[in-house]
Design an enzyme around this catalytic site. Sequence first.
Site, mmCIF file in Angstrom:
data_model
loop_
_atom_site.group_PDB
_atom_site.id
_atom_site.type_symbol
_atom_site.label_atom_id
_atom_site.label_comp_id
_atom_site.label_asym_id
_atom_site.label_seq_id
_atom_site.Cartn_x
_atom_site.Cartn_y
_atom_site.Cartn_z
ATOM 1 N N LYS A 114 27.516 43.688 51.859
ATOM 2 C CA LYS A 114 27.997 44.990 51.394
ATOM 3 C C LYS A 114 27.771 46.081 52.432
ATOM 4 O O LYS A 114 28.562 47.011 52.540
ATOM 5 C CB LYS A 114 27.307 45.385 50.083
ATOM 6 C CG LYS A 114 27.825 44.647 48.869
ATOM 7 C CD LYS A 114 27.411 45.371 47.601
ATOM 8 C CE LYS A 114 27.776 44.585 46.357
ATOM 9 N NZ LYS A 114 27.204 45.207 45.138
ATOM 10 N N LYS A 197 39.670 34.801 45.040
ATOM 11 C CA LYS A 197 39.247 35.037 43.666
ATOM 12 C C LYS A 197 40.082 36.117 42.993
ATOM 13 O O LYS A 197 40.487 37.076 43.644
ATOM 14 C CB LYS A 197 37.778 35.496 43.668
ATOM 15 C CG LYS A 197 36.800 34.419 43.225
ATOM 16 C CD LYS A 197 35.364 34.842 43.418
ATOM 17 C CE LYS A 197 34.786 35.621 42.264
ATOM 18 N NZ LYS A 197 33.307 35.747 42.345
ATOM 19 N N LYS A 200 39.590 42.745 40.769
ATOM 20 C CA LYS A 200 40.128 44.032 40.330
ATOM 21 C C LYS A 200 40.600 44.854 41.512
ATOM 22 O O LYS A 200 41.368 45.796 41.356
ATOM 23 C CB LYS A 200 39.067 44.815 39.545
ATOM 24 C CG LYS A 200 37.870 45.156 40.399
ATOM 25 C CD LYS A 200 37.009 46.226 39.786
ATOM 26 C CE LYS A 200 36.010 46.734 40.793
ATOM 27 N NZ LYS A 200 35.259 45.732 41.526
#
Length: 335
Positions: A114, A197, A200
């Site tokens: 991240k 995957k 969103k």
Amino acid sequence: MAHHPRVFSGVQPTGNLHLGNYLGAIRNWVTLQANYECIYCMVDLHAITVPQDPKVLRANTREVAASLIAAGIDPKTSIVFVQSQVSAHAELAWIFNCIARIGWLNRMTQFKEKAGKNRENATVGLYVYPNLMAADILTYRATHVPVGDDQRQHLELTRDIAQSFNSQFGVECFPLAEPVIIGTATRVMSLRDGASKMSKSDISEYSRINLVDEPDAIRQKVRKAKTDMEPLPSEPAGLEGRPEAKNLIGIFAALAEQPVEAVCREYGGSQFSAFKDALADLAIAKLGPITAKMRELRDDPGYVESILKDGAARADAIARPILREVQDIVGFLRA
Ligand code: TRP
């Protein structure tokens, strides 16, 4: 000392939950309610470890809570609440900041991913994110934690923190929480690309089925899903090297609660067009009640907020005495 069995899990209030979230996690949270006391948390303190638009964060927090309820989490038996409404999380996280070692956090692969290249610019919150997650779990003395693969390392860190706290103070204060391996969890991939995957953040709306989609949208998305040219195989081995076929059959099997073998046996030799019609019917039948309830809850934010308020009060009633015990152990002077 045996600790009372209790499930805790958290979900980031990032909004727009989709079929992947449902089949990968939420459906299992629903199932666990039959056998465990369950506590489910919208982790807004975790969300702000990266910048959030305040309005969007608030709306997403309501929306994710509504999705859980729509999917079948019963807020009367289980506790559904918002992390920031129970201050014990932040208070215990501070204590854990003083237990966990820098070396432990440096090993966290999610932080590395991240934070990316510009690590110096990541927030301190992102760095200590796993300590907060440990606090979430341990402030309820949760023993079972359903998590996906990406959170396993954080759960191991939670065990290290619990063990280290217990041994530093010579107590049996915290249980070593176990991951709940979700046997039936399905890795749902994008409808546009069987190798990535369902997410969103995918720019294509056609890549995912959202938990707020109307039946027509579900049907269209299934129809437009990427496929290959071959008919469907009659055995799972025939799905190797065919990621899109594998994904659609996997989704069908998960929704039908059938093994992949059975789906292959039934649809082997069929063309995708026929299979997609069956998949769309099934998805609409299974998701229709959830999406309808979801839209109803969306129109009644006051109701969702009242559930969250009640959840926070019940969560606090469990967390507060445990935090008090921890504060005594650490040596804080009681107010
Ligand atoms: N970090 C988890 C995720 O991103 C969410 C989370 C926060 C969580 N606290 C937790 C999960 C405690 C399980 C237990 O998915």
